[in-house]
Design a protein around this motif. Structure first.
Motif, PDB file in Angstrom:
ATOM      1  N   LYS A 197     -17.234   9.117   5.565  1.00  0.00           N
ATOM      2  CA  LYS A 197     -16.661   8.035   6.362  1.00  0.00           C
ATOM      3  C   LYS A 197     -17.302   7.961   7.754  1.00  0.00           C
ATOM      4  O   LYS A 197     -17.918   8.916   8.223  1.00  0.00           O
TER       5      LYS A 197
ATOM      6  N   ASP B 125     -10.063   9.459   6.153  1.00  0.00           N
ATOM      7  CA  ASP B 125     -11.061  10.511   5.966  1.00  0.00           C
ATOM      8  C   ASP B 125     -10.282  11.809   5.770  1.00  0.00           C
ATOM      9  O   ASP B 125      -9.716  12.349   6.718  1.00  0.00           O
TER      10      ASP B 125
ATOM     11  N   SER C   5     -13.309  14.297   1.785  1.00  0.00           N
ATOM     12  CA  SER C   5     -14.643  14.293   2.385  1.00  0.00           C
ATOM     13  C   SER C   5     -15.167  15.692   2.659  1.00  0.00           C
ATOM     14  O   SER C   5     -16.349  15.972   2.485  1.00  0.00           O
TER      15      SER C   5
END
Length: 260
Positions: free
Chosen positions: A13, A70, A99
């Motif tokens: 992200k 994220d 992530s």
């Protein structure tokens, strides 16, 4: 010591725009017997699915959208860290939108949250959320009710009492961070229409009458947050309505895991 592993299976992200949420691995998975198979899912699994759905819907509305969740998966237990490869493979097995994987000691985990610029920390451990809140990281407590929440819609409950009369506990810095996080959620919500939104806001005021609820609504609107549902309990217990509303987590003005 803090160790971070990037998940190469998902698109990373935008660091300038993304909303960073950290969730403890012991909330996402049930750690059982040793082996190579994927872990059983924990209480936060529907939450993880709901976060992923919000991202998917935002990108469907705008393929270039950068205001996305994220997610960082945090592991502090030393025995669980020895199973780091299994944690990573379990995340991939279920297709979760994580992530980064962060492995740290119990003493250093708050430093890892600060290092990753976490805007909301979620855990089933009240001691962990308390430690993070004291260091200025907005935090919320997850419990067994989270396991029965929707995986299709992220439901966030705002505690109106702390908005009308802010608790003296949270520091000004943590309160400002919490309000900034809420404003970002409000911007996300505005990307969707009134119906079939993957993100829903609920306001509940436990004390006071309609004036308190109205004041909380006005305060939230001044921060760019429009709620989908509002309830004024006027002193009635909050537990019964929460069991019906089934929010994924509750946010006070300091995000300190409010009691029911």
């Amino acid at each position: 010591m803090v160790s971070t592993v990037q998940n190469t299976d998902v698109t990373q992200k935008d660091a300038e725009r993304a909303v960073v949420i950290a969730v403890t691995s012991h909330a996402v998975f049930e750690f059982g017997a040793d082996g190579d198979e994927a872990y059983e899912v924990g209480v936060a699994f529907p939450l993880m699915q709901a976060l992923k759905r919000v991202n998917e819907c935002l990108l469907k509305e705008n393929p270039t959208e950068s205001l996305l969740f994220d997610v960082v998966l945090v592991t502090t237990d030393s025995q669980q860290q020895q199973q780091s490869s299994r944690i990573i493979s379990s995340t991939r097995h279920y297709g979760l939108d994580v992530s980064r994987f962060c492995f740290s000691s119990e003493e250093d985990f708050v430093e890892s949250l600060l290092q990753h610029k976490v805007q909301l920390f979620l855990s089933t451990d009240r001691n962990e959320t308390s430690q993070a809140s004291q260091r200025g990281v907005p935090s919320a407590l997850l419990d067994q009710h989270t396991a029965s929440c929707s995986s299709e819609q992220l439901r966030v409950l705002f505690c109106g009492d702390s908005i009308v009369q802010p608790d003296t506990g949270p520091t000004p810095a943590s309160r400002q961070a919490a309000q900034g996080f809420s404003a970002q959620l409000g911007e996300m919500r505005r990307a969707f229409g009134m119906l079939d939104s993957p993100l829903s806001f609920i306001l509940v005021t436990s004390r006071g009458g309609r004036e308190s609820c109205s004041s909380a609504l006005q305060t939230l609107r001044s921060r760019g947050i429009s709620v989908d549902e509002a309830y004024c309990l006027a002193g009635a217990p909050r537990g019964p309505i929460l069991s019906l509303l089934r929010p994924h987590f509750l946010l006070s003005d300091g995000f300190s895991g409010p009691e029911e």
